[in-house]
Design an enzyme around this catalytic site. Sequence first.
Site, mmCIF file in Angstrom:
data_model
loop_
_atom_site.group_PDB
_atom_site.id
_atom_site.type_symbol
_atom_site.label_atom_id
_atom_site.label_comp_id
_atom_site.label_asym_id
_atom_site.label_seq_id
_atom_site.Cartn_x
_atom_site.Cartn_y
_atom_site.Cartn_z
ATOM 1 N N ASP A 113 1.791 -5.681 2.709
ATOM 2 C CA ASP A 113 2.068 -4.797 1.815
ATOM 3 C C ASP A 113 3.252 -4.411 3.179
ATOM 4 O O ASP A 113 3.398 -4.654 4.125
ATOM 5 C CB ASP A 113 1.367 -3.740 1.618
ATOM 6 C CG ASP A 113 2.340 -2.741 1.079
ATOM 7 O OD1 ASP A 113 2.868 -2.346 -0.022
ATOM 8 O OD2 ASP A 113 1.211 -0.755 0.953
ATOM 9 N N GLU A 114 4.758 -3.975 2.622
ATOM 10 C CA GLU A 114 5.533 -3.251 3.660
ATOM 11 C C GLU A 114 6.315 -4.290 4.112
ATOM 12 O O GLU A 114 6.421 -4.015 5.247
ATOM 13 C CB GLU A 114 5.436 -1.879 4.152
ATOM 14 C CG GLU A 114 4.549 -0.474 2.999
ATOM 15 C CD GLU A 114 5.594 -0.090 2.785
ATOM 16 O OE1 GLU A 114 6.712 -0.657 2.312
ATOM 17 O OE2 GLU A 114 5.019 0.930 2.232
ATOM 18 N N ARG A 126 13.721 10.113 -2.677
ATOM 19 C CA ARG A 126 12.198 10.257 -2.459
ATOM 20 C C ARG A 126 11.552 12.028 -3.595
ATOM 21 O O ARG A 126 11.093 12.122 -3.401
ATOM 22 C CB ARG A 126 12.632 11.550 -0.792
ATOM 23 C CG ARG A 126 11.998 10.653 0.591
ATOM 24 C CD ARG A 126 11.401 9.551 0.185
ATOM 25 N NE ARG A 126 11.338 8.063 -0.265
ATOM 26 C CZ ARG A 126 10.713 7.172 -0.496
ATOM 27 N NH1 ARG A 126 9.034 6.846 -0.904
ATOM 28 N NH2 ARG A 126 10.955 6.139 -0.829
ATOM 29 N N GLN A 182 14.170 -0.703 1.298
ATOM 30 C CA GLN A 182 13.606 0.418 2.473
ATOM 31 C C GLN A 182 13.146 -0.204 3.587
ATOM 32 O O GLN A 182 12.599 0.682 4.659
ATOM 33 C CB GLN A 182 12.782 0.622 1.536
ATOM 34 C CG GLN A 182 12.452 1.430 -0.098
ATOM 35 C CD GLN A 182 11.485 2.400 -0.724
ATOM 36 O OE1 GLN A 182 10.567 3.216 -0.228
ATOM 37 N NE2 GLN A 182 11.638 1.424 -2.154
ATOM 38 N N LYS A 196 4.273 -0.026 -7.191
ATOM 39 C CA LYS A 196 3.853 -0.800 -5.827
ATOM 40 C C LYS A 196 2.429 -0.741 -5.345
ATOM 41 O O LYS A 196 1.859 -1.685 -5.390
ATOM 42 C CB LYS A 196 5.009 -0.525 -4.309
ATOM 43 C CG LYS A 196 4.165 -1.478 -3.091
ATOM 44 C CD LYS A 196 5.033 -1.289 -1.988
ATOM 45 C CE LYS A 196 5.066 -0.099 -1.595
ATOM 46 N NZ LYS A 196 3.722 0.045 -1.034
ATOM 47 N N THR A 197 1.929 0.580 -5.252
ATOM 48 C CA THR A 197 0.474 0.393 -4.375
ATOM 49 C C THR A 197 -0.284 -0.002 -5.891
ATOM 50 O O THR A 197 -1.637 -0.418 -5.652
ATOM 51 C CB THR A 197 0.175 1.430 -4.265
ATOM 52 O OG1 THR A 197 1.092 2.276 -3.000
ATOM 53 C CG2 THR A 197 -1.262 2.178 -3.499
#
Length: 750
Positions: A223-224, A606, A254, A32-33
């Site tokens: 973002d997010e 994670r 998430q 994503k980043t």
Amino acid sequence: MSYLDTLNEPQRLAVETTKGPMMIIAGAGSGKTRVLTYRIAHLMQQGVEPFNILSLTFTNKAAKEMRERIEKVVGTEARNLWMGTFHSIFAKILRFEGHLLGYQSNFTIYDSDDSKSLIKSIIKDFNLDDKLYKPNSVLGRISNAKNNLISWRAYMNNSELTMDDENSGRPKIGEIYKEYAIRCFRANAMDFDDLLFNTNILFQNHLEALNKYQDKFRYVLIDEFQDTNLSQYLITRRLAARHQNICVVGDDAQSIYAFRGANIQNILNFEKDYPDLKVVKLEQNYRSTQTIVQAANSVIRYNKAQLKKNVWTSNDNGTPIHMIKAATDAEEGRLIATSIFEEKMQRTLPNSAFAILYRTNAQSRALEEALRRLNIKYKIIGGLSFYQRKEIKDIVGYLRFTINPQDVEAFKRIINLPKRGIGKTTVDKLIVRSNETQTSVWEILCNIERHFGAGRTSKVLDSFTTMVKSFQLSVEQKNAYDAATDIARGSGLLRELYDDKSVEGRVRYENLQELLNAIKAFVDDPENEDKSLDAFLQQVSLLSSADNETDEDSVTLMTIHMSKGLEFKNVYIVGLEENLFPSQLMLESRADLEEERRLFYVAITRAEQKLFLSYALQRYRFGKLIMCEPSRFLEEIDPQFMTSFLPQGALGGGSRDTSMHRSGFTRKVATKPKPQFTRVPKGNHTVSQNFKPNNPDELQQGQKVEHAKFGFGKIVSIDTHGKDKRAKVHFENFGEKTLILSFAKLMICE
């Protein structure tokens, strides 16, 4: 090689499609980043001025990392981007435009301590009971109102809100909110919530300001996005209204911050706001093994409110997920510490390759103690070490002073906890008198009128001394746990924390209870011959004085909420028990339960290479050893991805019960000096090969059904009233059970 050549097909599509509204659904570990970074770089490569790009993130760290990456592609022009957190960007805008709202450009931004201090002053000025109007709770109420764009005027005119306050015995919260807002304004100050609240007011009431920034920000990237609240959503929607070049990146699976005001509906309903929306799904996971990815998928599919996607990976299958079943929470800590030690030795791994994730901070205590015993370095992220937390140091201060009344530092810590009107000046006078007369502070306290005469202060100090003497009597006559419980109650600390119903207050209360649990475990441990409070404190002092300096090579301990966005080679998710995870506070509605399941999904994803899940059959809570049921989430993982596991070193001590069965999970204890792995059955009942749960709507009274754990049975009745459809089923081997059909997973057998 061009930066575009490093992207897979969906990633490249997300980067190169720059016009119009876009939603990038980014699965865990899907890059994503990188996509967001390259999308901004690509815009600039196509000639878009950096001043015309607004990129909003949720942390300053994320913004810094993205800017550095962009700079590597396009050079120093990246420094001209409007990139940062919502609060930092809107504070910058308000510096320029705040005069339209009556603020000077040099307004102060209050942090939480400033806000609490102001709230305390208002409560005092209003002559209100600060035990009823707790500053944390009042501030939380005001914060929630602001995040939902409810001004103090709207609050006081909202009958539902004012009725809630009256029913809670706090009818003056609206007036406190009004006074708080007036005093902040008078002081030319805004708190963190005001930065969002006032930006909304600015763009709603001052069209010239809105037009200016709509024209400036021709491209808006967020973002997010699943973590945005109503206030953030409305600001960005207004800013993007003219050019419609809005790109949101997020993963509904998430979304775990509803308690902070995040609204998952922002991402679930985004397509309704933009009918011509382009949706790109990033579904390839680059982080984890196939086993971990598929296990996470098998869990999250139980959520109804979600955007469908199929996360996959081309990585190796990896090892099965290891289930650790412990007799108690203390054994859970020991088994995990032993497992980490063995993994380190066998695979030559650093401490930093391991993370332990838990639902609540209070769970760290048993884990910390177990890691210390094996000399494994660790660090606490997002929280203090258990014995360094204020509420723990406060109660330990009472325990210390009771045992050793010569301990001046403990005295200074506790003399006004809870508040009893003894200030620093009085304490200083006591210490000066102690020095002058060469006697201890305790001796002066025991003869207070002789030293300070009669009066209110002497009366309060005498009452304190009498209380401590009663504690000392308790310590002489009782074991460590009973004496510590007496002190926690008698001091008023337990009641004070219990009465604080804020999120922070609840956590502090749980932590204090966890300390009492530790003392109870100490008393119940047959290896501890001395059950006194003094013996426990000696043990604790050795633990807390251990070298706990954190370096990069440390095992990471943190709550799952804090772990979002991070990744580790080996992850341990602990305390997977009903009412702990999922939390008993999150079982009142489907929305709450689905948020807990998303939290579990975040925890699973994670892990890069190995994942360990653990639960205890018994856990100390509120000073009692209670029986625990494994979390429902464990049964939602497809069993093909799991094995039971016992560290080799665990065979040397602790529980040796080789036949413990509870809620369908079994641990086979190895008989050889090496780990044994065995498949965990779905339940005590042997599940049919063709087992496939039917839709709950297909179930009817009188049908014969099969359940994964309870076996075969017959539906006696179905209740359709209330939020969840329930059925009474009489099972051949387990008797009658009442099941929530949306969770029960029943297969019709005829």
